[in-house]
Design a protein around this motif. Structure first.
Motif: not given
Length: 333
Positions: A76-90, A187-190
């Motif tokens: 699903g969303r969590l397992g495939l795209f990671g936790p919502a609103w992750a800080d991917v750009d640090s 892409i989930a956090n772009d």
């Protein structure tokens, strides 16, 4: 000869490994797996293609790659795209607050009275964004053209939601199922794929694209990556910008789209100027034909008209039959 060859391999192998390691470290974060680099332009709308660029990019997208299975049971969303609103750009802030700060006017970064700018809000945020939590602001909603007041809180935050322009279930259904976990999380956090919008519009959109929508569950035998449902912003003045951004995301991630979605986007973009502001009568006609709300209203109207016609017909037949019966009884007497 054999000894010399072994010697050369032994001396060349460390150098080759060092070169490969250097190249991998020099690769920008996020550039692997055909994902765009996370760099100084990450938050910038300069990444959105012009109408003419979007038309060209749309024509060059790879073929659609429909997922053989739905994401149910795959994580699903969590397992495939990671936790919502992750800080991917640090940058020390979750993605939701990054987008609220970008899209809201009069953004307030402090719980103190009055509107406090980002500098004054430093250190007053939540644990996920200590220095830039957006506590309130005003949204000029692109999807409805409404002005919406935002206030952070358990009962108020949902008024403004962050929409994935290409919904994550849609991404999974059209190529994302083959991607690495890191590319899906990106892409989930772009920011290119994210907009602060009216909450009810975001809910109504669901996982739909411009002309298709993935639905069903492969475990139940109902999975369809491209059914005939669709969604488009009701604010026709935003149509060109929405089409440009939709194609920009697909192009940035080298993602194929269903033929029906490509055709619809092409029709819209053909009627757009390069700044994305033109809305010709032809464009308005195209949008009205596709907009499900317009189709729903038309369907309701036709249903009501049909029922009224049927009621009037039955009433007329009833009156006629009633008169016939009366005349028949009078003749018997």
């Amino acid at each position: 000869g054999t000894i010399e060859l072994m010697f050369r391999l032994r001396t060349a192998l460390p150098a080759a490994l060092a070169l490969a390691l250097t190249a991998s470290l020099a690769t920008p974060v996020g550039a692997a797996n055909d994902a765009p680099a996370i760099d100084s332009n990450w938050m910038s709308d300069s990444r959105v293609l012009s109408a003419s660029q979007a038309r060209q990019a749309l024509a060059q997208l790879p073929n659609d790659a429909p997922a053989p299975k739905s994401w149910h049971g795959q994580g699903g969303r969590l397992g495939l795209f990671g936790p919502a609103w992750a800080d991917v750009d640090s940058n020390g802030c979750d993605t939701r607050n990054d987008i609220l700060g970008r899209d809201l006017k009069q953004a307030d970064y402090s719980r103190a009275p009055g509107i406090q700018g980002r500098a004054k809000g430093k250190g007053q945020g939540t644990s996920s964004c200590r220095n830039a939590t957006v506590w309130s602001g005003v949204l000029d909603d692109p999807y409805t053209a409404k002005t919406i007041s935002y206030k952070r809180g358990t009962e108020t935050s949902d008024a403004v939601q962050i929409d994935h322009v290409l919904p994550l279930a849609y991404v999974w259904a059209h190529g994302g199922w083959k991607w690495s976990a890191s590319k899906r999380q990106q892409i989930a956090n772009d920011p290119l794929n994210l907009l602060a919008v009216d909450g009810s519009s975001n809910q109504a959109k669901g996982a739909c694209g411009p002309a298709t929508c993935p639905s069903g569950d492969s475990a139940k035998g109902t999975w369809n990556p491209s059914n005939s449902r669709s969604w488009w912003p009701e604010n026709s003045n935003y149509s060109c910008n929405y089409a440009r951004r939709f194609v920009s995301v697909a192009s940035a991630y080298h993602m194929g789209l269903p033929k029906a979605d490509k055709n619809y986007l092409s029709k819209v973009l053909t009627n757009c100027s390069d700044d994305g502001t033109t809305s010709t009568s032809n464009l308005t006609k195209i949008i009205k034909q596709q907009n499900p709300k317009t189709l729903l209203i038309a369907g309701v109207v036709l249903t009501i008209v049909g029922w009224l016609a049927l009621y009037m017909l039955r009433s007329h037949l009833g009156s006629a039959l009633g008169g016939t019966k009366k005349r028949s009884r009078s003749r018997r007497r």
